[in-house]
Design a protein around this motif. Structure first.
Motif, PDB file in Angstrom:
ATOM      1  N   ASN A  35       7.311  -1.357   2.400  1.00 16.91           N
ATOM      2  CA  ASN A  35       8.844  -1.682   2.051  1.00 16.91           C
ATOM      3  C   ASN A  35       9.072  -1.827   0.609  1.00 16.91           C
ATOM      4  O   ASN A  35      10.293  -2.279   0.109  1.00 16.91           O
ATOM      5  N   SER A  36       8.058  -1.886  -0.172  1.00 19.47           N
ATOM      6  CA  SER A  36       8.411  -2.176  -1.494  1.00 19.47           C
ATOM      7  C   SER A  36       7.693  -1.164  -2.748  1.00 19.47           C
ATOM      8  O   SER A  36       8.056  -1.340  -3.711  1.00 19.47           O
ATOM      9  N   GLY A  37       6.913  -0.212  -2.271  1.00 18.65           N
ATOM     10  CA  GLY A  37       6.349   0.794  -3.124  1.00 18.65           C
ATOM     11  C   GLY A  37       6.223   2.046  -2.742  1.00 18.65           C
ATOM     12  O   GLY A  37       5.429   2.939  -3.145  1.00 18.65           O
ATOM     13  N   ALA A  38       7.179   2.524  -1.603  1.00 16.87           N
ATOM     14  CA  ALA A  38       7.173   3.846  -1.315  1.00 16.87           C
ATOM     15  C   ALA A  38       7.465   4.927  -2.097  1.00 16.87           C
ATOM     16  O   ALA A  38       6.879   6.207  -2.175  1.00 16.87           O
ATOM     17  N   TYR A  39       8.197   4.415  -3.189  1.00 13.22           N
ATOM     18  CA  TYR A  39       8.665   5.407  -4.448  1.00 13.22           C
ATOM     19  C   TYR A  39       7.474   5.913  -5.070  1.00 13.22           C
ATOM     20  O   TYR A  39       7.518   7.205  -5.896  1.00 13.22           O
ATOM     21  N   PHE A  40       6.178   5.320  -5.275  1.00 15.08           N
ATOM     22  CA  PHE A  40       5.109   5.951  -5.817  1.00 15.08           C
ATOM     23  C   PHE A  40       3.705   5.811  -5.276  1.00 15.08           C
ATOM     24  O   PHE A  40       2.721   6.258  -5.687  1.00 15.08           O
ATOM     25  N   ALA A  41       3.879   5.432  -3.693  1.00 12.94           N
ATOM     26  CA  ALA A  41       2.562   5.303  -3.240  1.00 12.94           C
ATOM     27  C   ALA A  41       1.809   6.425  -3.006  1.00 12.94           C
ATOM     28  O   ALA A  41       0.538   6.462  -2.997  1.00 12.94           O
ATOM     29  N   ASP A  42       2.635   7.867  -2.820  1.00 10.90           N
ATOM     30  CA  ASP A  42       1.701   8.875  -2.653  1.00 10.90           C
ATOM     31  C   ASP A  42       1.264   9.418  -3.773  1.00 10.90           C
ATOM     32  O   ASP A  42       0.398  10.493  -3.894  1.00 10.90           O
ATOM     33  N   LEU A  43       1.369   8.681  -5.121  1.00 11.20           N
ATOM     34  CA  LEU A  43       0.850   9.096  -6.172  1.00 11.20           C
ATOM     35  C   LEU A  43      -0.463   8.721  -6.563  1.00 11.20           C
ATOM     36  O   LEU A  43      -1.254   8.960  -7.405  1.00 11.20           O
ATOM     37  N   LEU A  44      -0.797   7.657  -5.496  1.00  3.27           N
ATOM     38  CA  LEU A  44      -2.132   6.806  -5.870  1.00  3.27           C
ATOM     39  C   LEU A  44      -3.205   7.550  -5.192  1.00  3.27           C
ATOM     40  O   LEU A  44      -3.027   8.376  -4.016  1.00  3.27           O
ATOM     41  N   ARG A  45      -4.062   7.647  -5.975  1.00  3.39           N
ATOM     42  CA  ARG A  45      -5.360   8.335  -5.432  1.00  3.39           C
ATOM     43  C   ARG A  45      -6.739   7.474  -5.614  1.00  3.39           C
ATOM     44  O   ARG A  45      -6.710   6.771  -6.487  1.00  3.39           O
ATOM     45  N   PRO A  46      -7.771   7.965  -4.811  1.00 10.65           N
ATOM     46  CA  PRO A  46      -8.887   6.982  -4.900  1.00 10.65           C
ATOM     47  C   PRO A  46      -9.782   7.169  -6.314  1.00 10.65           C
ATOM     48  O   PRO A  46      -9.671   8.293  -6.980  1.00 10.65           O
ATOM     49  N   GLY A  47     -10.200   6.236  -6.991  1.00  9.72           N
ATOM     50  CA  GLY A  47     -10.689   6.017  -8.130  1.00  9.72           C
ATOM     51  C   GLY A  47      -9.775   5.636  -9.386  1.00  9.72           C
ATOM     52  O   GLY A  47     -10.434   5.238 -10.399  1.00  9.72           O
ATOM     53  N   MET A  48      -8.359   5.633  -8.973  1.00 11.06           N
ATOM     54  CA  MET A  48      -7.586   5.082 -10.063  1.00 11.06           C
ATOM     55  C   MET A  48      -7.824   3.649 -10.403  1.00 11.06           C
ATOM     56  O   MET A  48      -8.114   2.833  -9.597  1.00 11.06           O
ATOM     57  N   ARG A  49      -7.659   3.294 -11.768  1.00 10.46           N
ATOM     58  CA  ARG A  49      -7.616   2.067 -12.311  1.00 10.46           C
ATOM     59  C   ARG A  49      -6.069   1.420 -12.369  1.00 10.46           C
ATOM     60  O   ARG A  49      -5.283   2.216 -13.312  1.00 10.46           O
ATOM     61  N   VAL A  50      -5.841   0.479 -11.599  1.00 11.82           N
ATOM     62  CA  VAL A  50      -4.485  -0.152 -11.692  1.00 11.82           C
ATOM     63  C   VAL A  50      -4.599  -1.666 -12.330  1.00 11.82           C
ATOM     64  O   VAL A  50      -5.338  -2.322 -11.658  1.00 11.82           O
ATOM     65  N   LEU A  51      -3.214  -1.701 -12.842  1.00 11.67           N
ATOM     66  CA  LEU A  51      -2.993  -3.034 -13.213  1.00 11.67           C
ATOM     67  C   LEU A  51      -1.480  -3.306 -12.757  1.00 11.67           C
ATOM     68  O   LEU A  51      -0.791  -2.497 -12.757  1.00 11.67           O
ATOM     69  N   ASP A  52      -1.662  -4.384 -12.042  1.00 12.33           N
ATOM     70  CA  ASP A  52      -0.546  -4.968 -11.177  1.00 12.33           C
ATOM     71  C   ASP A  52       0.041  -6.259 -11.947  1.00 12.33           C
ATOM     72  O   ASP A  52      -0.509  -7.259 -12.023  1.00 12.33           O
ATOM     73  N   VAL A  53       1.023  -5.896 -12.638  1.00 10.84           N
ATOM     74  CA  VAL A  53       1.732  -7.383 -13.569  1.00 10.84           C
ATOM     75  C   VAL A  53       2.903  -7.898 -12.772  1.00 10.84           C
ATOM     76  O   VAL A  53       3.850  -7.591 -12.293  1.00 10.84           O
ATOM     77  N   GLY A  54       2.643  -9.334 -12.857  1.00 11.78           N
ATOM     78  CA  GLY A  54       3.399 -10.190 -12.016  1.00 11.78           C
ATOM     79  C   GLY A  54       3.205 -10.248 -10.749  1.00 11.78           C
ATOM     80  O   GLY A  54       3.938  -9.909  -9.391  1.00 11.78           O
ATOM     81  N   SER A  55       1.864 -10.233 -10.192  1.00 12.22           N
ATOM     82  CA  SER A  55       1.129  -9.781  -9.018  1.00 12.22           C
ATOM     83  C   SER A  55       1.461 -10.936  -7.901  1.00 12.22           C
ATOM     84  O   SER A  55       1.338 -10.627  -6.768  1.00 12.22           O
ATOM     85  N   GLY A  56       1.834 -11.972  -8.319  1.00 14.34           N
ATOM     86  CA  GLY A  56       2.270 -13.178  -7.413  1.00 14.34           C
ATOM     87  C   GLY A  56       0.894 -13.230  -6.251  1.00 14.34           C
ATOM     88  O   GLY A  56      -0.151 -13.233  -6.801  1.00 14.34           O
ATOM     89  N   PRO A  57       1.408 -13.317  -4.992  1.00 12.20           N
ATOM     90  CA  PRO A  57       0.378 -13.823  -3.958  1.00 12.20           C
ATOM     91  C   PRO A  57      -0.631 -12.475  -3.604  1.00 12.20           C
ATOM     92  O   PRO A  57      -1.416 -12.547  -2.884  1.00 12.20           O
ATOM     93  N   GLY A  58      -0.105 -11.529  -4.229  1.00 14.32           N
ATOM     94  CA  GLY A  58      -1.139 -10.197  -4.073  1.00 14.32           C
ATOM     95  C   GLY A  58      -1.008  -9.281  -2.975  1.00 14.32           C
ATOM     96  O   GLY A  58      -1.838  -8.316  -2.840  1.00 14.32           O
ATOM     97  N   THR A  59      -0.030  -9.458  -2.180  1.00 11.27           N
ATOM     98  CA  THR A  59       0.000  -8.487  -0.885  1.00 11.27           C
ATOM     99  C   THR A  59       0.120  -7.070  -1.551  1.00 11.27           C
ATOM    100  O   THR A  59      -0.470  -6.130  -0.698  1.00 11.27           O
ATOM    101  N   LEU A  60       1.079  -6.756  -2.474  1.00 12.28           N
ATOM    102  CA  LEU A  60       1.183  -5.515  -3.018  1.00 12.28           C
ATOM    103  C   LEU A  60      -0.201  -4.953  -3.571  1.00 12.28           C
ATOM    104  O   LEU A  60      -0.478  -3.788  -3.328  1.00 12.28           O
ATOM    105  N   THR A  61      -0.637  -5.814  -4.141  1.00 12.89           N
ATOM    106  CA  THR A  61      -1.841  -5.369  -5.128  1.00 12.89           C
ATOM    107  C   THR A  61      -3.069  -5.047  -3.987  1.00 12.89           C
ATOM    108  O   THR A  61      -3.790  -4.111  -4.276  1.00 12.89           O
ATOM    109  N   PHE A  62      -3.005  -5.817  -3.055  1.00 17.01           N
ATOM    110  CA  PHE A  62      -3.968  -5.501  -1.953  1.00 17.01           C
ATOM    111  C   PHE A  62      -3.881  -4.172  -1.290  1.00 17.01           C
ATOM    112  O   PHE A  62      -4.648  -3.245  -1.176  1.00 17.01           O
ATOM    113  N   ASP A  63      -2.581  -3.690  -1.057  1.00 18.39           N
ATOM    114  CA  ASP A  63      -2.272  -2.255  -0.359  1.00 18.39           C
ATOM    115  C   ASP A  63      -2.550  -1.372  -1.397  1.00 18.39           C
ATOM    116  O   ASP A  63      -3.104  -0.232  -1.233  1.00 18.39           O
ATOM    117  N   ILE A  64      -2.222  -1.466  -2.713  1.00 17.96           N
ATOM    118  CA  ILE A  64      -2.561  -0.675  -3.740  1.00 17.96           C
ATOM    119  C   ILE A  64      -4.046  -0.372  -3.836  1.00 17.96           C
ATOM    120  O   ILE A  64      -4.510   0.716  -3.994  1.00 17.96           O
TER     121      ILE A  64
END
Length: 268
Positions: free
Chosen positions: A26-55
């Motif tokens: 509901n909040s990241g479909a615009y970039f979700a398909d660009l994520l690949r195993p092994g990527m290093r990701v920084l989530d800024v303003g991560s709050g409670p982390g639900t999006l962070t966990f999905d990433i």
């Protein structure tokens, strides 16, 4: 230029209830398909982390770091990570204007509903670009409160939106952030910027009960209401009227609410 900023919502349970609903669907479909195993990701303003966990699930075993300036919400997210056994996720306090990472550390830097709360989003985006490796991407999504619409028309909700925009501006933020993301990214020096938009819509009985109920509580119990009172934008009576308007909206079978978001993918 950075000025004094305050996060207008705070972290009351009624706020977390909405933030913990967010996921890649509901909040990241615009970039979700660009994520690949092994990527290093920084989530800024991560709050409670639900999006962070999905990433993190998408890029595992790649490491994901969630950064937030609130010590309390970082502790909350760390507890959630421990419960979930999210081995490739860490959370830390941090300043979006001065991230504690070397140049080119991450493949992806992500920010959801974050740039609207800073007084100098262009400086923040430049900092995002600094810690992103060449060929990586900065991705961001923000609401545009100026485009939010609902039915039926209720005076209390008109007052809510008036106060919403004034509180955010008074706290150093930008209530029309969604429409500004592309121009901010270009001003920050990104030359390869893809823009899109998506909408949250709440209309079913269950959705109205959830959204209207949490906002009825947020108006009187979260930092949002406190900031409105401090700024002289409302009194207790008006906050009560707005709270009741949200309950009235939630009970109306014709109730409908749409919340538009701007999105950008900026290549480094």
């Amino acid at each position: 230029m950075k000025v004094d900023e305050r996060y207008m919502h705070g972290h009351h349970e009624s706020v977390l209830r909405s933030h913990e609903w967010r996921d890649l669907g509901n909040s990241g479909a615009y970039f979700a398909d660009l994520l690949r195993p092994g990527m290093r990701v920084l989530d800024v303003g991560s709050g409670p982390g639900t999006l962070t966990f999905d990433i993190a699930e998408r890029v595992a075993p790649g490491p994901v770091v969630g950064v937030d300036r609130s010590a309390g919400i970082v502790a909350h997210a760390r507890e959630a990570a421990q419960r979930r056994g999210a081995a490739n996720v860490t959370f830390a306090e941090g300043d979006a204007y001065a991230l504690d990472y070397p140049r080119g550390t991450f493949d992806v830097v992500h920010a959801h509903q974050m740039l609207q709360h800073v007084s100098d989003p262009v400086a923040v985006l430049r900092e995002f670009g600094r810690v992103t490796r060449p060929g990586g991407m900065v991705v961001a999504r923000d609401v545009d409160w100026g485009g939010t619409i609902w039915a039926p028309v209720l005076p209390g909700l008109d007052e809510w939106m008036r106060i919403m925009q004034a509180v955010q501006s008074g706290n150093g933020g930008e209530p029309f952030a969604g429409r500004m993301l592309r121009s901010w990214a270009l001003e920050a020096g990104f030359t390869d910027v893809t823009s899109s938009a998506s909408v949250w819509c709440f209309a079913s009985d269950e959705e109205r009960s959830w959204w209207g109920g949490l906002w009825s509580e947020r108006v009187t119990s979260s930092d949002w209401g406190s900031h409105a009172l401090e700024a002289g934008l409302a009194d207790e009576g008006l906050l009560s009227l707005i709270s009741e308007a949200w309950l009235e909206w939630s009970r109306d079978p014709s109730g409908w609410y749409a919340m538009p978001h701007g999105e950008v993918i900026a290549r480094v």
